[in-house]
Design a protein around this motif. Structure first.
Motif, short mmCIF file in Angstrom:
data_model
loop_
_atom_site.label_atom_id
_atom_site.label_comp_id
_atom_site.label_asym_id
_atom_site.label_seq_id
_atom_site.Cartn_x
_atom_site.Cartn_y
_atom_site.Cartn_z
N UNK A 41 0.88 -1.29 -0.03
CA UNK A 41 0.03 0.03 -0.01
C UNK A 41 1.00 1.27 -0.03
N UNK A 42 1.96 1.23 0.82
CA UNK A 42 2.66 2.57 0.89
C UNK A 42 3.58 2.71 -0.16
N UNK A 43 4.06 1.71 -0.63
CA UNK A 43 5.08 1.81 -1.97
C UNK A 43 4.43 1.94 -3.22
N UNK A 44 3.31 1.09 -3.51
CA UNK A 44 2.62 1.23 -4.80
C UNK A 44 1.64 1.97 -4.74
N UNK A 45 0.74 2.16 -3.90
CA UNK A 45 -0.45 3.12 -3.98
C UNK A 45 -0.31 4.30 -3.32
N UNK A 46 0.57 4.57 -2.39
CA UNK A 46 0.80 5.84 -1.86
C UNK A 46 2.07 6.44 -2.29
N UNK A 47 3.12 5.84 -2.81
CA UNK A 47 4.36 6.17 -3.40
C UNK A 47 5.66 6.51 -2.48
N UNK A 48 5.56 5.75 -1.37
CA UNK A 48 6.57 5.75 -0.52
C UNK A 48 7.78 4.83 -0.90
N UNK A 49 9.05 5.26 -0.89
CA UNK A 49 9.97 4.17 -1.61
C UNK A 49 9.95 3.33 -0.95
N UNK A 50 10.48 2.06 -1.51
CA UNK A 50 10.26 0.91 -0.76
C UNK A 50 11.35 0.66 0.42
N UNK A 51 12.39 1.09 0.21
CA UNK A 51 13.37 1.19 1.32
C UNK A 51 12.66 1.62 2.78
N UNK A 52 12.13 2.84 2.54
CA UNK A 52 11.55 3.56 3.52
C UNK A 52 10.43 2.91 4.25
N UNK A 53 9.79 2.18 3.26
CA UNK A 53 8.47 1.23 3.61
C UNK A 53 8.83 0.01 4.38
N UNK A 54 10.05 -0.57 3.92
CA UNK A 54 10.61 -1.69 4.62
C UNK A 54 11.27 -1.42 5.92
N UNK A 55 11.84 -0.13 6.11
CA UNK A 55 12.48 0.31 7.09
C UNK A 55 11.43 0.53 8.46
N UNK A 56 10.17 1.03 8.11
CA UNK A 56 9.23 1.31 8.89
C UNK A 56 8.64 0.14 9.63
N UNK A 57 8.45 -0.93 8.88
CA UNK A 57 8.22 -2.42 9.39
C UNK A 57 9.49 -2.93 10.20
N UNK A 58 10.52 -2.66 9.81
CA UNK A 58 11.72 -3.21 10.50
C UNK A 58 11.76 -2.63 11.93
N UNK A 59 11.69 -1.25 11.90
CA UNK A 59 11.66 -0.63 13.26
C UNK A 59 10.60 -1.04 14.06
N UNK A 60 9.59 -1.30 13.61
CA UNK A 60 8.34 -1.65 14.31
C UNK A 60 8.53 -3.20 14.92
N UNK A 61 8.92 -4.07 14.06
CA UNK A 61 9.28 -5.45 14.65
C UNK A 61 10.56 -5.63 15.51
N UNK A 62 11.41 -4.73 15.61
CA UNK A 62 12.50 -4.64 16.36
C UNK A 62 12.13 -4.17 17.82
N UNK A 63 11.27 -2.94 17.74
CA UNK A 63 10.87 -2.56 18.95
C UNK A 63 9.74 -3.29 19.60
N UNK A 64 8.94 -4.17 18.80
CA UNK A 64 7.93 -5.12 19.35
C UNK A 64 8.60 -6.25 19.71
N UNK A 65 9.75 -6.86 19.22
CA UNK A 65 10.51 -7.89 19.72
C UNK A 65 11.10 -7.53 21.07
#
Length: 492
Positions: A41-65
């Motif tokens: 959604x963020x990359x293909x629909x909203x237009x956020x670069x894939x690396x930034x979209x992946x980084x957001x998920x990465x940050x969330x998973x690390x802090x969640x972990x």
């Protein structure tokens, strides 16, 4: 008698196993929405670069972990009339629902940096409150059953209903929300579909977990309780709990193996919609039929795993299933690159790819049930050593390793998309052939490597049925002795 003089619990019913497993369905509905659709959604629909979209998920998973072991230790030491686990299961569901809605409704026309902060902030908050709900839920599963194979039955229900939740989310999403329209022939690219999708996911996740928590309350009197002399939660006690968990070498091997396995799963999860939409050229209506292969695989795992555990040690099931899980998803991609799969317009292509997905789902189901059951066996070893059960810490620390490495996998998926020059807001059929070929190599053979490495560590796990039986016998003796001491102290 059970723990230190507790009454013997009534037999665990199929209903209890079912409603317990519903809690996993709630988690998987949310994870399917975030893990499967948010990055796309963020990359293909909203237009956020894939690396930034992946980084957001990465940050969330690390802090969640990082949060999950803290929640696990806290719930292990909680005393309340609702037991150790249920208070947490009721607390976090509403914030989770709010975050799901916010993630798929960012403000319009935000610059990339602010869009990244919006996505990252809400996905981090969502993950932390999911830890509050679902770490105690998973620990509850380790406490409900005690037999070597009954534990596998409980985890089989948990796995089956969780995977039904995940698969149903995708099927319903692609059927009701992301179906083709005249303006958007590829429904996943329709920006207007994501708000009702998010509302449905939030409502389903909230309702299902509430049902699971409410209808397992009758087991609270029979669940393990913290010893009276166990200190309350504190930073010192948390690190003591972690030290105790990591002192069990069988647990360490499971964690390291899961670290590599999760790297593979994170990469494939991040690239899944890209492969199906752009490499195979499937429409949303076609992708939804993957639910057939996925659910078939989950049912195979549900019925097969307890029967395998009745004949073989759990480690055997883990190694065989893990090998299939690593290799099977890569096979159709390699065959396609070699020109050995049906042509894109051949009607047999979709059923064939779905069949491979079904084998992979069956392998993943067997493996997940087996490892979750092994963790309950490890909890027996740790109770014998330390005098109290640590399901919360054991399950949550495993989850921390999973989240950390899935985060890395998502980050690698985003980086891989940028390295192969995958275009933002791409149009199916117009992505360069070389880009798609590179993407298939990453998602196929390269992603399988960490999964195969994981098997080297799973092979070092040493709990067998015989050692389990010996541990249980010693544990019952220790509980009886502890109960006798408590009774004598009370008489004095």
């Amino acid at each position: 008698m059970t723990q230190a003089g507790q009454a013997e619990p009534p037999k665990l019913s199929v209903w209890t196993k079912f409603v317990y497993g519903l809690g996993s369905a709630s988690e998987m509905v949310t994870l399917a929405a975030i893990g499967g659709y948010a990055m796309f959604f963020y990359n293909q629909v909203v237009g956020l670069p894939a690396t930034l979209a992946g980084l957001a998920i990465t940050v969330s998973l690390v802090l969640d972990g990082m949060a999950e072991p803290i929640v696990g230790s806290l719930s292990d030491r909680t005393r309340s009339r609702w037991g150790r686990r249920h208070p947490f299961m009721f607390v976090g569901v509403i914030p989770v629902a709010i975050c799901v809605i916010a993630i798929f409704n960012p403000p319009k026309d935000l610059p990339h940096l602010w869009l990244f902060f919006w996505f990252a902030s809400f996905v981090v908050t969502l993950r932390i409150f999911m830890a509050v709900c679902h770490v105690p839920h998973m620990a509850l599963g380790g406490e409900l059953a005690h037999g070597y194979t009954e534990r596998s039955q409980v985890m089989a229900w948990n796995n089956l209903l969780g995977m039904i939740g995940r698969a149903s989310t995708s099927f319903i999403a692609l059927s009701l929300f992301f179906h083709a329209t005249e303006e958007y022939p590829r429904g996943l690219l329709n920006p207007h579909a994501y708000t009702p999708f998010a509302l449905a996911v939030a409502a389903a996740g909230l309702l299902i977990l509430m049902i699971s928590a409410w209808f397992t309350r009758d087991r609270i009197p029979y669940l393990p309780k913290p010893p009276q002399d166990l200190p309350p939660f504190s930073p010192f006690e948390f690190f003591r709990d972690m030290k105790g968990a990591f002192s069990n070498i069988n647990y360490v091997w499971l964690l390291v193996g899961f670290f590599f396995l999760s790297l593979m799963l994170g990469m494939r999860e991040g690239l899944n919609l890209y492969i199906n939409t752009f490499f195979w050229g499937f429409t949303s209506e076609q992708i939804r039929w993957f639910v057939i292969g996925t659910l078939s695989g989950f049912f195979v795992g549900f019925f097969l795993t307890p029967r395998v555990h009745a004949r073989f040690d759990k480690k055997i099931a883990v190694l065989v299933a893990g090998a299939f899980l690593a290799v099977t998803p890569a096979v159709p991609l390699v065959l396609q690159l070699a020109g050995l799969m049906p042509a894109p317009d051949d009607p047999s292509l979709l059923p064939l790819v779905i069949a491979f997905a079904g084998v992979s789902a069956a392998a993943g189901s067997v493996m997940n049930i087996s490892v979750m059951s092994q963790l309950a066996d490890i909890a027996d070893e740790n109770e014998l050593r330390y005098g109290y059960r640590q399901e919360g810490v054991l399950y949550s620390t495993r989850s921390f390793f999973a989240k950390l490495d899935t985060a890395i996998g998502h980050l690698f998926a985003g980086i891989a998309l940028d390295l192969v020059a995958f275009p933002e807001k791409a149009t199916p059929g117009q992505v360069p052939e070389e880009t798609l070929r590179s993407l298939a190599i990453v998602d196929g053979p390269l992603a399988a490597v960490p999964g195969l490495i994981a098997l080297l560590f799973y092979a070092r796990y040493r709990i067998t049925r015989a050692s389990y039986e010996a541990t249980r016998a010693r544990l019952l003796e220790a509980r009886a002795a502890r109960g006798g001491r408590l009774a004598a102290a009370a008489a004095d």
